[in-house]
Design an enzyme around this catalytic site. Structure first.
Site, PDB file in Angstrom:
ATOM      1  N   LYS A 116      40.560  38.489  29.697  1.00  0.00           N
ATOM      2  CA  LYS A 116      41.014  39.802  29.201  1.00  0.00           C
ATOM      3  C   LYS A 116      42.306  39.642  28.396  1.00  0.00           C
ATOM      4  CE  LYS A 116      43.241  40.578  33.705  1.00  0.00           C
ATOM      5  NZ  LYS A 116      42.989  41.122  35.062  1.00  0.00           N
TER       6      LYS A 116
ATOM      7  N   TYR B 124      72.859  43.386  15.612  1.00  0.00           N
ATOM      8  CA  TYR B 124      72.980  44.843  15.783  1.00  0.00           C
ATOM      9  C   TYR B 124      73.965  45.219  16.878  1.00  0.00           C
ATOM     10  CZ  TYR B 124      68.918  45.714  12.799  1.00  0.00           C
ATOM     11  OH  TYR B 124      68.057  45.804  11.748  1.00  0.00           O
TER      12      TYR B 124
HETATM   13  C1  LIG Z   1      43.066  40.127  36.105  1.00  0.00           C
HETATM   14  C2  LIG Z   1      42.165  40.027  37.281  1.00  0.00           C
HETATM   15  C3  LIG Z   1      41.903  38.784  37.897  1.00  0.00           C
HETATM   16  C4  LIG Z   1      42.632  37.512  37.533  1.00  0.00           C
HETATM   17  O1  LIG Z   1      43.823  37.402  38.302  1.00  0.00           O
HETATM   18  P1  LIG Z   1      44.775  36.127  38.152  1.00  0.00           P
HETATM   19  O2  LIG Z   1      45.897  36.419  39.096  1.00  0.00           O
HETATM   20  O3  LIG Z   1      45.233  36.099  36.737  1.00  0.00           O
HETATM   21  O4  LIG Z   1      43.977  34.937  38.510  1.00  0.00           O
HETATM   22  C5  LIG Z   1      40.938  38.741  38.887  1.00  0.00           C
HETATM   23  N1  LIG Z   1      40.297  39.849  39.275  1.00  0.00           N
HETATM   24  C6  LIG Z   1      40.563  41.077  38.747  1.00  0.00           C
HETATM   25  C7  LIG Z   1      39.821  42.263  39.250  1.00  0.00           C
HETATM   26  C8  LIG Z   1      41.509  41.205  37.755  1.00  0.00           C
HETATM   27  O5  LIG Z   1      41.785  42.419  37.242  1.00  0.00           O
END
Ligand SMILES: *Cc1c(COP(=O)(O)O)cnc(C)c1O
Length: 369
Positions: free
Chosen positions: A38, A264
């Site tokens: 993702k 800035y």
């Molecule tokens: C993002 C996510 C993961 C991955 O978690 P990590 O800590 O990055 O390994 C696994 N399961 C779900 C449902 C997630 O949303």
């Protein structure tokens, strides 16, 4: 010969393979592996990462939203893709692109059945999510009978898996809570499996679950951050390799006098003669203002150059006093040194946030180191 550089995010596929193999070494033989890609592959390059993982034999991918799954399908990814948090609006497209939804509430279940029936689906694979303590998405234990009766009432969908998510798998102070989550999930899954005419597979562990709770491997694990080289602990970070290295270049060097300011709001003021370097990366690229004012730093020729003053939208300035460097020289923002972990520790954040914040303006360069 002078070398001309620009800001790039290098994505090392060999580091990815190393991390995949390391996490695999923690699994019982036959455990399915889901790779979470993702948010552009945790800010890296989801297509190149997914293609590499497909070659390595990953069994599943997960994305958060339908659009991310469509990007992978457009790139020719054929492996099943779980959509963690699909929006109801996109269910038709989800089916058209062979993406598999998480079903986490009665509202989602009803709507998905309606769409799947309308599109004449049979046994469309869905993944039923149960809330065992995260209190984010998922059915509760007392919903089990309702879910079962709904599943039995239609031919259009079939539960391919049952899953849950751990809230604190990286925090060993919360071990009792996590063990309760594992027990709760087992109990619900057993009830579901006892009543269904087929057997969905089970999954609960994320990366830290893989590293800390082998008893919750079940049939599949969902690996995210670990694949990208961060293990949520100092010990595990040593076993993993950062996939992403954010590199930049010195645009200009200035010599400033005591009393002069930088950037800035004149946020930095020199008290002695100093040298500064301007770097072409700013908060629009994902380097938050929180890293300004000497909280964060970059590495130039292996030496630490603190970020001085306020981070600008497209640039930041660092103190290079005492560092032998020139305009055009390479700058490491994060990677091996500093790591994303070291930087995010300094601002009370986590590598997940910094990695995924690197904006699409930064060119991705896929390599094998
Ligand atoms: C993002 C996510 C993961 C991955 O978690 P990590 O800590 O990055 O390994 C696994 N399961 C779900 C449902 C997630 O949303």
């Amino acid at each position: 010969m002078a070398q001309f550089l620009e800001t790039v995010l290098e994505i090392d596929l060999n580091a990815l393979a190393h991390n995949y193999n390391y996490l695999t070494s923690k699994l019982a033989k036959g455990t399915k592996k889901l790779a979470v890609v993702k948010a552009f592959g945790y800010g890296s390059e989801s297509i190149a990462v997914a293609q590499e993982l497909e070659k390595l034999g990953v069994g599943y991918f997960a994305v958060a939203y339908v659009k991310e799954g469509v990007t992978l399908r457009d790139a020719g990814i054929r492996t099943p893709i779980l959509v963690i948090h699909p929006q109801l609006l996109n269910f038709e497209e989800l089916i058209d692109r062979c993406l598999e939804p998480t079903i986490y509430s009665a509202r989602v279940l009803n709507h998905f059945i309606e769409i799947a029936e309308r599109k004449n689906q049979k046994d469309y694979p869905v993944h039923i999510k149960f809330n065992t303590g995260m209190n984010r998405l998922g059915f509760w234990e007392h919903d089990t009978e309702h879910v079962l009766s709904k599943l039995k009432s239609t031919q259009a969908i079939k539960a391919r898996s049952l899953f849950s998510h751990l809230a604190a798998s990286e925090d060993l102070n919360e071990k009792d809570f996590t063990l309760q989550q594992i027990e709760a999930f087992k109990k619900i899954a057993e009830r579901m499996k006892a009543s269904l005419p087929y057997e969905p597979f089970m999954h609960q562990n994320n990366t830290s679950g893989v590293l800390n709770y082998p008893q919750a491997q079940f049939d599949m694990v969902r690996m995210g951050i670990g694949l990208y080289g961060y293990g949520n602990s100092e010990k595990e970070n040593k076993n993993l390799k950062p996939v992403a290295t954010l590199k930049s270049v010195i645009s200009q060097i200035h010599s400033i006098e005591p009393g002069e300011s930088v950037g800035y709001n004149r946020a930095y003021k020199a008290t002695v003669y100093e040298k500064t370097a301007t770097i072409p990366i700013g908060h629009a690229d994902g380097i938050s203002r929180a890293y300004g004012n000497e909280v964060g730093w970059v590495t130039i020729h292996n030496q630490k150059a603190p970020i001085i003053g306020n981070v600008c939208m497209d640039m930041l300035m660092v103190n290079i006093t005492g560092i032998n460097c020139q305009e055009g020289d390479e700058v490491i923002v994060f990677g091996e040194n500093p790591t994303a972990e070291q930087l995010t520790d300094a601002v009370g954040s986590i590598p997940y946030e910094l990695l995924t914040a690197i904006s699409q303006r930064v060119k991705r360069v896929v390599c094998r180191k």
